[in-house]
Design a protein around this motif. Structure first.
Motif, mmCIF file in Angstrom:
data_model
loop_
_atom_site.group_PDB
_atom_site.id
_atom_site.type_symbol
_atom_site.label_atom_id
_atom_site.label_comp_id
_atom_site.label_asym_id
_atom_site.label_seq_id
_atom_site.Cartn_x
_atom_site.Cartn_y
_atom_site.Cartn_z
ATOM 1 N N ALA A 287 -14.471 -2.328 4.038
ATOM 2 C CA ALA A 287 -13.222 -3.064 4.239
ATOM 3 C C ALA A 287 -13.183 -3.801 5.583
ATOM 4 N N PRO A 288 -13.528 -3.151 6.709
ATOM 5 C CA PRO A 288 -13.490 -3.901 7.972
ATOM 6 C C PRO A 288 -14.468 -5.067 8.022
ATOM 7 N N ILE A 289 -15.605 -4.965 7.325
ATOM 8 C CA ILE A 289 -16.549 -6.086 7.285
ATOM 9 C C ILE A 289 -15.941 -7.258 6.524
ATOM 10 N N LEU B 85 0.834 -1.207 0.000
ATOM 11 C CA LEU B 85 0.000 0.000 0.000
ATOM 12 C C LEU B 85 0.866 1.253 0.000
ATOM 13 N N ASP B 86 1.901 1.270 0.841
ATOM 14 C CA ASP B 86 2.794 2.433 0.887
ATOM 15 C C ASP B 86 3.443 2.683 -0.472
ATOM 16 N N LEU B 87 3.883 1.613 -1.130
ATOM 17 C CA LEU B 87 4.548 1.770 -2.428
ATOM 18 C C LEU B 87 3.568 2.223 -3.506
ATOM 19 N N VAL B 88 2.326 1.711 -3.453
ATOM 20 C CA VAL B 88 1.308 2.124 -4.423
ATOM 21 C C VAL B 88 0.987 3.605 -4.250
ATOM 22 N N VAL B 89 0.817 4.038 -3.004
ATOM 23 C CA VAL B 89 0.505 5.446 -2.738
ATOM 24 C C VAL B 89 1.677 6.338 -3.143
ATOM 25 N N PHE B 90 2.903 5.875 -2.903
ATOM 26 C CA PHE B 90 4.078 6.649 -3.321
ATOM 27 C C PHE B 90 4.077 6.841 -4.837
ATOM 28 N N ALA B 91 3.845 5.728 -5.579
ATOM 29 C CA ALA B 91 3.823 5.819 -7.042
ATOM 30 C C ALA B 91 2.681 6.719 -7.512
ATOM 31 N N PHE B 92 1.532 6.612 -6.869
ATOM 32 C CA PHE B 92 0.380 7.444 -7.236
ATOM 33 C C PHE B 92 0.693 8.916 -7.015
ATOM 34 N N ASN B 93 1.238 9.248 -5.848
ATOM 35 C CA ASN B 93 1.553 10.643 -5.546
ATOM 36 C C ASN B 93 2.657 11.186 -6.443
ATOM 37 N N LEU B 94 3.552 10.310 -6.859
ATOM 38 C CA LEU B 94 4.667 10.752 -7.689
ATOM 39 C C LEU B 94 4.266 10.929 -9.153
ATOM 40 N N LEU B 95 3.405 10.032 -9.659
ATOM 41 C CA LEU B 95 3.158 9.989 -11.087
ATOM 42 C C LEU B 95 1.765 10.452 -11.517
ATOM 43 N N LEU B 96 0.735 10.197 -10.698
ATOM 44 C CA LEU B 96 -0.628 10.386 -11.167
ATOM 45 C C LEU B 96 -1.394 11.504 -10.484
ATOM 46 N N VAL B 97 -1.051 11.812 -9.237
ATOM 47 C CA VAL B 97 -1.888 12.756 -8.502
ATOM 48 C C VAL B 97 -1.919 14.130 -9.177
ATOM 49 N N GLY B 98 -0.794 14.547 -9.750
ATOM 50 C CA GLY B 98 -0.761 15.839 -10.428
ATOM 51 C C GLY B 98 -1.688 15.880 -11.632
ATOM 52 N N ARG C 111 -9.175 -10.116 0.237
ATOM 53 C CA ARG C 111 -8.566 -9.417 -0.904
ATOM 54 C C ARG C 111 -9.484 -8.320 -1.432
ATOM 55 N N LEU C 112 -10.795 -8.595 -1.466
ATOM 56 C CA LEU C 112 -11.742 -7.564 -1.883
ATOM 57 C C LEU C 112 -11.743 -6.409 -0.881
ATOM 58 N N GLY C 113 -11.621 -6.735 0.407
ATOM 59 C CA GLY C 113 -11.500 -5.685 1.422
ATOM 60 C C GLY C 113 -10.265 -4.840 1.203
ATOM 61 N N ASP C 114 -9.172 -5.475 0.798
ATOM 62 C CA ASP C 114 -7.950 -4.720 0.502
ATOM 63 C C ASP C 114 -8.174 -3.738 -0.642
ATOM 64 N N VAL C 115 -8.963 -4.140 -1.637
ATOM 65 C CA VAL C 115 -9.269 -3.249 -2.757
ATOM 66 C C VAL C 115 -9.976 -1.996 -2.252
ATOM 67 N N PHE C 116 -10.932 -2.174 -1.335
ATOM 68 C CA PHE C 116 -11.653 -1.022 -0.784
ATOM 69 C C PHE C 116 -10.723 -0.145 0.056
ATOM 70 N N VAL C 117 -9.790 -0.757 0.767
ATOM 71 C CA VAL C 117 -8.804 0.037 1.516
ATOM 72 C C VAL C 117 -7.992 0.903 0.560
ATOM 73 N N TYR C 118 -7.542 0.307 -0.533
ATOM 74 C CA TYR C 118 -6.724 1.039 -1.501
ATOM 75 C C TYR C 118 -7.528 2.167 -2.146
ATOM 76 N N VAL C 119 -8.784 1.879 -2.521
ATOM 77 C CA VAL C 119 -9.630 2.923 -3.121
ATOM 78 C C VAL C 119 -9.837 4.070 -2.136
ATOM 79 N N ASN C 120 -10.053 3.724 -0.874
ATOM 80 C CA ASN C 120 -10.234 4.731 0.168
ATOM 81 C C ASN C 120 -8.994 5.611 0.298
#
Length: 250
Positions: free
Chosen positions: A58-60, A7-20, A156-165
């Motif tokens: 996600a918690p459910i 998750l940390d690496l995905v968010v790093f890549a997102f903030n570096l490449l896509l957020v702008g 795994r589906l819960g993880d997807v919702f965490v990432y989307v959040n």
């Protein structure tokens, strides 16, 4: 076992490449909303509404698998910290609910008599959300009625919702940090002469604390499993580093 680091690496890549790239159309929507652009206000309201509605999903989905794998005890010292976290989580969720209700109310021209019940509904939903999040950390006494919730696929589906959040909050955070009032506030740290090393360092510390506090609500689902990793704090900081540096050196 590496979901938090991923998750940390995905968010790093997102903030570096896509957020702008995503912030440009998002800012255009924000600028159009005050001009009574119904479509822009509808999209903004739906963005906040989606962030609100997916909070308890996600918690459910992840609860049973989490406890089977970790044996987490809510009565431990870590469990006590979770209890303190719940208040901050509730405030954040209620703020999102309020914004969604206000914006969507403007779009559909709801009267005052309708707006008050909607705000009360948002208040109730924020309590429901924080209850589900807190239950995630309490040991289930029996298997869930829906068998799917006991499967790895549910987690795994819960993880997807965490990432989307998390991605949704990163977009929101990027919009806030690119606004003129925030930039002006962030550049007025009383840590020394403007542009000096102490001024930049103070600005970095303030922005980093704000970024990590906003990042913590979604990252908390993985912190229990990452508590023995020495690099957890470093990877969490890395995830937010592009936005932190962007504001620090604005």
């Amino acid at each position: 076992m590496n979901r938090g680091v991923v998750l940390d690496l995905v968010v790093f890549a997102f903030n570096l490449l896509l957020v702008g790239v995503l912030v440009v159309p998002a800012k255009a929507l924000v600028r159009a909303a005050p001009r009574e652009d119904a479509r822009a206000m509808l999209l903004i309201g739906l963005f906040f509404a989606v962030l609100v509605l997916i909070q308890p999903v996600a918690p459910i989905l992840k609860r049973w698998s989490f406890h089977q794998r970790t044996g987490f005890n809510a009565d431990s010292s870590a469990g006590c910290l979770v209890l303190y976290f719940m208040f901050a989580y509730w405030v954040t969720t209620f703020a999102l609910c309020a914004v969604a209700v206000i914006v969507l109310g403007e779009v559909f021209s709801t009267g005052e008599n309708v707006g008050v019940p909607l705000i009360l509904a948002g208040f109730v939903w924020s309590i429901v959300s924080v209850t589900f999040v807190y239950r995630y950390f309490t040991t289930p006494k029996r298997p869930p009625r829906w068998t799917f919730l006991t499967t790895p696929a549910a987690e795994r589906l819960g993880d997807v919702f965490v990432y989307v959040n998390v991605i949704g909050f990163q977009i929101l955070w990027a919009l806030v940090t690119t606004s003129a009032p925030f930039r002006e506030l962030a550049t007025r740290t009383p840590a020394g002469r403007p542009g000096s090393f102490s001024d930049v360092l103070g600005r970095f510390a303030v922005i980093a604390i704000c970024a990590l506090l906003l990042y913590f609500p979604a990252r908390i689902y993985y912190l229990v499993e990452d508590k023995h990793r020495r690099l957890t704090a470093a990877t969490m900081l890395l995830a937010n580093l592009p936005l932190i540096l962007r504001v620090t050196f604005a």
